[in-house]
Design a protein around this motif. Structure first.
Motif, PDB file in Angstrom:
ATOM      1  N   HIS A 285       8.009  10.334  16.400  1.00 19.16           N
ATOM      2  CA  HIS A 285       7.873  10.208  14.869  1.00 19.16           C
ATOM      3  C   HIS A 285       7.928   8.507  14.655  1.00 19.16           C
ATOM      4  N   PHE A 286       8.996   7.782  15.105  1.00 22.74           N
ATOM      5  CA  PHE A 286       9.134   6.566  14.891  1.00 22.74           C
ATOM      6  C   PHE A 286       7.959   5.647  15.377  1.00 22.74           C
ATOM      7  N   ALA A 287       7.321   6.115  16.840  1.00 25.40           N
ATOM      8  CA  ALA A 287       6.251   5.337  17.326  1.00 25.40           C
ATOM      9  C   ALA A 287       5.193   5.382  16.430  1.00 25.40           C
ATOM     10  N   SER A 288       4.748   6.695  15.921  1.00 20.11           N
ATOM     11  CA  SER A 288       3.756   6.999  15.027  1.00 20.11           C
ATOM     12  C   SER A 288       3.647   6.286  14.026  1.00 20.11           C
ATOM     13  N   SER A 289       4.662   5.587  13.224  1.00 16.73           N
ATOM     14  CA  SER A 289       4.631   4.928  12.159  1.00 16.73           C
ATOM     15  C   SER A 289       4.903   3.458  12.399  1.00 16.73           C
ATOM     16  N   ALA A 290       5.171   2.990  13.594  1.00 16.18           N
ATOM     17  CA  ALA A 290       5.332   1.516  14.171  1.00 16.18           C
ATOM     18  C   ALA A 290       4.015   0.957  14.344  1.00 16.18           C
ATOM     19  N   VAL A 291       3.865  -0.389  14.124  1.00 14.01           N
ATOM     20  CA  VAL A 291       2.422  -1.376  14.488  1.00 14.01           C
ATOM     21  C   VAL A 291       2.841  -1.978  15.873  1.00 14.01           C
ATOM     22  N   PRO A 292       1.885  -1.948  16.554  1.00 12.71           N
ATOM     23  CA  PRO A 292       2.105  -2.913  17.819  1.00 12.71           C
ATOM     24  C   PRO A 292       2.210  -4.555  17.472  1.00 12.71           C
ATOM     25  N   VAL A 293       2.945  -5.033  18.405  1.00 13.56           N
ATOM     26  CA  VAL A 293       3.154  -6.446  18.280  1.00 13.56           C
ATOM     27  C   VAL A 293       2.468  -7.100  19.534  1.00 13.56           C
ATOM     28  N   THR A 294       1.750  -8.164  19.339  1.00 12.59           N
ATOM     29  CA  THR A 294       1.196  -9.040  20.644  1.00 12.59           C
ATOM     30  C   THR A 294       1.875  -9.947  20.834  1.00 12.59           C
ATOM     31  N   ILE A 295       2.410 -10.123  22.016  1.00 11.76           N
ATOM     32  CA  ILE A 295       3.007 -11.410  22.664  1.00 11.76           C
ATOM     33  C   ILE A 295       1.926 -12.237  23.105  1.00 11.76           C
TER      34      ILE A 295
ATOM     35  N   HIS B 176      10.718   8.236  31.477  1.00 14.44           N
ATOM     36  CA  HIS B 176      10.368   9.569  31.453  1.00 14.44           C
ATOM     37  C   HIS B 176       9.137   9.777  30.545  1.00 14.44           C
ATOM     38  N   SER B 177       8.913   8.851  29.679  1.00 15.84           N
ATOM     39  CA  SER B 177       7.485   9.139  28.762  1.00 15.84           C
ATOM     40  C   SER B 177       7.327   7.829  28.095  1.00 15.84           C
ATOM     41  N   LEU B 178       5.941   7.765  27.660  1.00 16.79           N
ATOM     42  CA  LEU B 178       5.485   6.692  27.014  1.00 16.79           C
ATOM     43  C   LEU B 178       4.939   7.165  25.577  1.00 16.79           C
ATOM     44  N   HIS B 179       5.246   6.253  24.339  1.00 18.53           N
ATOM     45  CA  HIS B 179       4.977   6.933  23.084  1.00 18.53           C
ATOM     46  C   HIS B 179       4.139   5.831  22.555  1.00 18.53           C
ATOM     47  N   PRO B 180       2.799   5.863  22.319  1.00 19.68           N
ATOM     48  CA  PRO B 180       1.925   4.856  21.865  1.00 19.68           C
ATOM     49  C   PRO B 180       2.619   4.567  20.367  1.00 19.68           C
ATOM     50  N   LEU B 181       2.649   3.519  19.829  1.00 22.17           N
ATOM     51  CA  LEU B 181       2.448   2.770  18.469  1.00 22.17           C
ATOM     52  C   LEU B 181       1.380   3.176  17.767  1.00 22.17           C
ATOM     53  N   ALA B 182       1.371   3.202  16.514  1.00 26.14           N
ATOM     54  CA  ALA B 182       0.364   3.543  15.831  1.00 26.14           C
ATOM     55  C   ALA B 182      -0.519   2.270  15.327  1.00 26.14           C
ATOM     56  N   VAL B 183      -1.886   2.354  15.974  1.00 30.09           N
ATOM     57  CA  VAL B 183      -3.003   1.411  15.695  1.00 30.09           C
ATOM     58  C   VAL B 183      -3.424   1.309  14.200  1.00 30.09           C
ATOM     59  N   PRO B 184      -3.378   0.169  13.646  1.00 23.63           N
ATOM     60  CA  PRO B 184      -3.738   0.119  12.490  1.00 23.63           C
ATOM     61  C   PRO B 184      -5.507   0.178  12.277  1.00 23.63           C
ATOM     62  N   LEU B 185      -5.679   0.871  11.428  1.00 19.06           N
ATOM     63  CA  LEU B 185      -7.286   1.188  11.138  1.00 19.06           C
ATOM     64  C   LEU B 185      -7.931  -0.078  10.802  1.00 19.06           C
ATOM     65  N   SER B 186      -9.026  -0.400  11.307  1.00 15.86           N
ATOM     66  CA  SER B 186      -9.601  -1.715  11.062  1.00 15.86           C
ATOM     67  C   SER B 186     -10.418  -1.510   9.468  1.00 15.86           C
ATOM     68  N   PRO B 187     -10.841  -2.412   8.818  1.00 16.31           N
ATOM     69  CA  PRO B 187     -11.507  -2.355   7.509  1.00 16.31           C
ATOM     70  C   PRO B 187     -12.653  -1.499   7.691  1.00 16.31           C
ATOM     71  N   GLY B 188     -12.692  -0.733   6.790  1.00 16.13           N
ATOM     72  CA  GLY B 188     -14.054   0.404   6.593  1.00 16.13           C
ATOM     73  C   GLY B 188     -13.890   1.518   7.470  1.00 16.13           C
TER      74      GLY B 188
END
Length: 248
Positions: free
Chosen positions: A83-93, A221-233
């Motif tokens: 649930h947390f991952a689904s609402s978090a935004v990826p961060v780029t280093i 144990h498992s990987l939980h993808p972060l939410a990917v922001p939708l691009s405009p449009g």
């Protein structure tokens, strides 16, 4: 059993492969990986350098290892993490670099990233209810006599000294390195990791690591993808990974 919330690149990422080669262990499968031969280092010296980080696996700490509260189940932890991952935004280093942090070496961002610090802060707070209180032995292993006042306060409240203002994202590469050896170790690590440090690293998942029993190697144990922001449009079905779980 202990759990930890870390970041680690996916199993097929070039950085994961090079790090597994360096540490001598694949954190996804647990399999041993043959370490490279270095002209100025004996194999047993490399083994000593990597002994501690090999057990923990290649990772960046977001929520340090903890035992579950007795009234919490693994299923509840997994549900909360998804649930947390689904609402978090990826961060780029933009770029990682090899750096000495005290007596050890690690990969660190080459510039401050407030959004990464905030992600770590949020995870520390959100998942603290799952953590069993630290025992006297666990607190003693943190060597409280060496900690600052704020680190001691963090240890008491959050079970780990290096959170909030004392947090610095890093991916550990070595154990303690004697001062006389630091220059040649730094040169070796720079040369070894340079091919995979030219590309940005996207923190696009949270990894749940487990330690099956005290002293056992940590594994994914498992990987939980972060939410990917939708691009405009764009609209529904445009490629968001929110809520998916990829098991290792």
């Amino acid at each position: 059993m202990r759990y930890a919330i870390y970041f680690t690149p996916s199993a097929g990422d070039p950085l994961s492969k090079v790090a597994a080669n360096w540490l001598g262990r694949n954190v996804f499968s647990g399999a041993a990986v043959k370490t490279p031969v270095f002209r100025s280092f004996e194999p047993d010296e490399i083994a000593r350098l990597t002994l501690e980080p090999r057990r923990y696996g290649f990772h960046g700490t977001l929520k340090a290892p903890f035992r579950l509260n007795e009234d919490i189940t693994e299923r509840e932890l997994l549900s909360a993490l998804m649930h947390f991952a689904s609402s978090a935004v990826p961060v780029t280093i933009p770029r990682l670099e090899v750096a000495a942090l005290g007596h050890f070496f690690a990969l660190v961002p080459d510039e401050p990233l407030p959004e990464l610090d905030q992600l770590a802060n949020d995870i520390v707070v959100a998942f603290d209810r799952f953590r069993a209180p630290a025992t006297d032995a666990e607190r003693a292993r943190r060597r409280p006599e060496t900690l600052s006042i704020s680190q001691l306060r963090n240890l008491e409240q959050w079970g780990y000294p290096y959170v909030f203002e004392d947090f610095r994202f890093h991916m550990t590469l070595t154990g303690r390195v004697e001062e006389k050896d630091r220059l040649r170790v730094a040169r070796m690590l720079d040369e070894f990791f340079e091919p995979v440090l030219s590309e940005p690293v996207e923190i696009a998942n949270l990894a749940l690591f487990v330690e099956a029993e005290p002293g056992a190697p940590f594994e994914v144990h498992s990987l939980h993808p972060l939410a990917v922001p939708l691009s405009p449009g764009s609209g529904p079905g445009s490629g968001t990974r929110a809520g998916r779980k990829e098991s290792a």
